[in-house]
Design a protein around this motif. Structure first.
Motif, PDB file in Angstrom:
ATOM      1  N   ARG A 166       0.588   4.018  -2.983  1.00 18.96           N
ATOM      2  CA  ARG A 166       0.220   5.414  -2.746  1.00 18.96           C
ATOM      3  C   ARG A 166       1.294   6.371  -3.224  1.00 18.96           C
ATOM      4  NH1 ARG A 166      -3.638   6.481   1.979  1.00 18.96           N
ATOM      5  NH2 ARG A 166      -4.745   4.484   2.000  1.00 18.96           N
ATOM      6  N   ASP A 215      12.385  -0.215   8.992  1.00 20.24           N
ATOM      7  CA  ASP A 215      11.910  -0.065  10.366  1.00 20.24           C
ATOM      8  C   ASP A 215      11.274  -1.401  10.758  1.00 20.24           C
ATOM      9  OD1 ASP A 215      10.548   0.462  12.727  1.00 20.24           O
ATOM     10  OD2 ASP A 215       9.954   2.491  12.095  1.00 20.24           O
ATOM     11  N   GLN A 232       0.810  -1.230   0.000  1.00 20.37           N
ATOM     12  CA  GLN A 232       0.000   0.000   0.000  1.00 20.37           C
ATOM     13  C   GLN A 232       0.837   1.271   0.000  1.00 20.37           C
ATOM     14  OE1 GLN A 232      -0.328  -2.471   2.159  1.00 20.37           O
ATOM     15  NE2 GLN A 232      -2.475  -2.992   2.549  1.00 20.37           N
ATOM     16  N   LEU A 233       1.904   1.317   0.791  1.00 18.07           N
ATOM     17  CA  LEU A 233       2.691   2.559   0.826  1.00 18.07           C
ATOM     18  C   LEU A 233       3.315   2.839  -0.536  1.00 18.07           C
ATOM     19  CD1 LEU A 233       4.640   2.775   4.224  1.00 18.07           C
ATOM     20  CD2 LEU A 233       2.504   3.863   3.560  1.00 18.07           C
ATOM     21  N   ALA A 273       4.477  -5.117  12.274  1.00 13.10           N
ATOM     22  CA  ALA A 273       3.074  -4.703  12.382  1.00 13.10           C
ATOM     23  C   ALA A 273       2.295  -5.005  11.103  1.00 13.10           C
ATOM     24  CB  ALA A 273       2.993  -3.206  12.685  1.00 13.10           C
ATOM     25  N   ARG A 307       9.606  -2.398  13.132  1.00 18.89           N
ATOM     26  CA  ARG A 307       8.255  -2.359  13.690  1.00 18.89           C
ATOM     27  C   ARG A 307       7.218  -2.351  12.559  1.00 18.89           C
ATOM     28  NH1 ARG A 307       8.603   3.000  16.743  1.00 18.89           N
ATOM     29  NH2 ARG A 307       9.151   3.480  14.592  1.00 18.89           N
ATOM     30  N   LEU A 308       7.517  -1.648  11.458  1.00 20.18           N
ATOM     31  CA  LEU A 308       6.580  -1.635  10.331  1.00 20.18           C
ATOM     32  C   LEU A 308       6.472  -3.032   9.717  1.00 20.18           C
ATOM     33  CD1 LEU A 308       7.602   1.664   8.500  1.00 20.18           C
ATOM     34  CD2 LEU A 308       5.786   1.329  10.174  1.00 20.18           C
TER      35      LEU A 308
END
Lengths: 492, 75
Positions: free
Chosen positions: A20, A148, A16-17, A154, A150-151
């Motif tokens: 976008r 990152d 998605q990132l 997550a 965490r990304l």
């Protein structure tokens, strides 16, 4: 690819990132149509791909998903008739082997390096496969700014927003180059750019070719010339003073190494316009390098289509800056690129002859030989490149990629004359007896080559063709009429 | 703190935000989805100069949890 590019995205990261970011940056194309597929089995979604008919298929396999085994490179996918843009994997190390990671074949680092190496081999042998170097983006940003964890934990997002922005930019630059938006000429200032100091000054401001940053800049220009970029000068100076400088200082260049020289006191925008005309290119093919801000701003205001990098104030920083700017994106470098500057030099010889002889005498004196080759897997790359580059002789304004042409019928034409080999200078793609595409390099205008090409085609089989006007191809308008080629679409 | 968060949310989501309370769920914010959620978290980190743990990134569902995490980070 004449309108908004349709992009299919295969990835095993969350898309998605990137999707976008591609949409946000793609205003230049009028937006993009983007579909994303999770990378489980690309061949299984082949039907949907056929229905979507992408212009470009992006394949992004992320290094973070690699554990015991690297994902297989989808080599079977690359034999499909699409244009692929595939990302390198970023280098990763898990700290388990120390420096032996480089020599133990099963280390994570080594397996990723080998995967990238295999990808590069495939890109060399597949015309429809182009690479984007995500690993280079990571090198520039650093690992912690690229990834990152965490990304990833997550949401399976393998790149930070900043890295995603640079990744999208690199992808769109590659797509732009595939659509023909390429830079062909670098125009350089002289004082405090090509050398340190100002012509005619003495003391601290005297000309010093070896002032920090300038030798590296000249070496960079030499490399550009070797890979087919034309060089030009745009300098506020008196010509005799500059000629004298080139004689007396070891610069690694003579003035003949520049395909156009504007050395006068006119505004630089006027110089650039004349340089483009002299080199038979449009101003949007120029890159302009000048150490002075007001010159750069004057050109940007007058000619917004010229690329004007905002040079750092310290010349020592120029090469790193110019490398990161990636001003000369190109899908592939062919033999014609490496020959370009030399054939251009030959052309100035021809041009001086043209000035003194009548047109017929001039053409006869060139002793041209046109050689036709059927379109094949080797020459279709150059044929595609011609469709991407040629604007003025492009009979229907068509553009193709090597992938498009791999299964098409047609001819490429090589031209040789008494000055030397000019390489492949025209391509014709046929649909039955109709000329679907005809492009010709501006280097061979006004030498009767179009008549020779049509005679060859007529000699093989009857042909038909239409002229489709574009903004730039008016010189093609009456060629078919002049040589008696009937229209492809029946006139009413 | 909730007022500061509201400003950050409006910048990231590019829409006016309603009044926020501790019980407001992120999923109910206008313009929210699972991708903008991460952009929100990163923007809040930058604004307050803190770092969330990955557990917090995954688990926080309401504004109140974010406030608690921020207060814990500073305290």
């Amino acid at each position: 690819m004449s309108s908004a590019p349709r992009i299919a995205l295969f990835t095993d990261s969350a898309p998605q990132l990137l999707a976008r970011e591609l949409q946000a940056q793609a205003q230049a194309f009028g937006g993009i149509q983007l579909q994303t597929y999770a990378f489980t089995s690309p061949l299984a979604v082949q039907e949907e791909l056929t229905a979507f008919a992408p212009d470009v298929v992006i394949v992004w396999l992320c290094a973070e998903a690699v554990n015991d085994v690297c994902p297989e490179l989808p080599e079977a996918l690359f034999s499909l008739p699409y244009t692929f843009i595939v990302s390198t994997m970023v280098s990763r190390d898990d700290g388990t082997c120390g420096s032996a990671a480089l020599t133990w074949h099963h280390s994570l680092k080594r397996r990723i390096l080998q995967w990238n190496s295999r990808l590069m081999q495939l890109a060399e042998s597949h015309n429809n496969l182009h690479l984007v170097d995500l690993d280079a983006i990571q090198s520039r940003l650093g690992r912690t700014t690229t990834f990152d964890p965490r990304l990833w934990e997550a949401a399976s997002i393998a790149l930070t927003p900043k890295a995603t922005e640079l990744f999208a930019k690199a992808i769109l630059q590659t797509i732009a180059a595939l659509r023909g938006s390429i830079k062909k000429v670098v125009v350089t200032d002289l004082d405090n750019t090509f050398w340190g100091g100002i012509t005619g000054e003495s003391g601290a401001d005297a000309v010093n070719p070896d002032a920090p940053g300038h030798p590296a800049y000249r070496a960079w220009l030499r490399t550009l010339a070797k890979r087919g970029i034309l060089l030009a000068i745009a300098s506020h100076n008196d010509r005799p003073a500059v000629e004298a400088l080139f004689q007396t200082h070891p610069l690694g260049f003579t003035l003949d190494d520049f395909q156009a020289c504007e050395i006068n006191w006119d505004p630089k925008a006027q110089m650039l316009t004349r340089i483009a005309a002299a080199l038979n290119v449009s101003t949007d093919a120029l890159v302009f390098i000048d150490d002075r801000k007001e010159q750069r701003e004057q050109v940007r205001a007058a000619l917004p289509e010229v690329t004007v990098p905002e040079m750092p104030s310290d010349p020592a920083n120029w090469i790193e800056f110019l490398a990161a700017e990636n001003l000369f994106e190109i899908p592939q470098i062919t033999e014609d690129d490496t020959l370009r500057v030399q054939t251009f030099k030959d052309a100035t010889l021809r041009a001086s002859m043209a000035e003194t002889l009548s047109r017929e005498a001039y053409i006869a004196s060139l002793e041209q030989t046109l050689i036709a080759e059927p379109l094949n897997a080797t020459n279709c790359e150059r044929a595609a490149q011609l469709t991407q580059r040629c604007n003025r002789f492009n009979m229907r304004g068509t553009r193709h990629t090597a992938a498009d042409l791999a299964h098409r019928t047609g001819w490429v034409y090589r031209l040789r004359d008494r000055f030397g080999e000019m390489g492949i200078i025209s391509a014709v793609i046929l649909e039955g007896d109709i000329i679907e595409t005809w492009v010709m390099s501006c280097r061979v205008f006004n030498r009767d080559v179009e008549r020779l090409i049509l005679e060859h085609l007529k000699g093989v089989a009857p042909i038909r063709g239409d002229y489709v006007p574009t903004e730039r191809n008016t010189l093609c308008a009456s060629i078919y009429q002049t040589y008696g080629i009937p229209p492809a679409t029946p006139t009413l | 703190m909730i007022a500061a968060l509201r400003t950050v949310f409006e910048e990231v989501l590019r829409q006016p935000m309603p009044e926020l309370t501790s019980e407001t769920a992120f999923a109910d914010l206008p313009g929210w989805d699972s991708v903008t959620h991460l952009a929100l978290l990163l923007a809040v980190e930058r604004h307050f100069n803190i770092a969330f743990t990955s557990a917090q990134m995954v688990n926080m569902k309401q504004v109140g949890e974010m406030v608690a995490a921020l207060e814990g980070a500073n305290g």
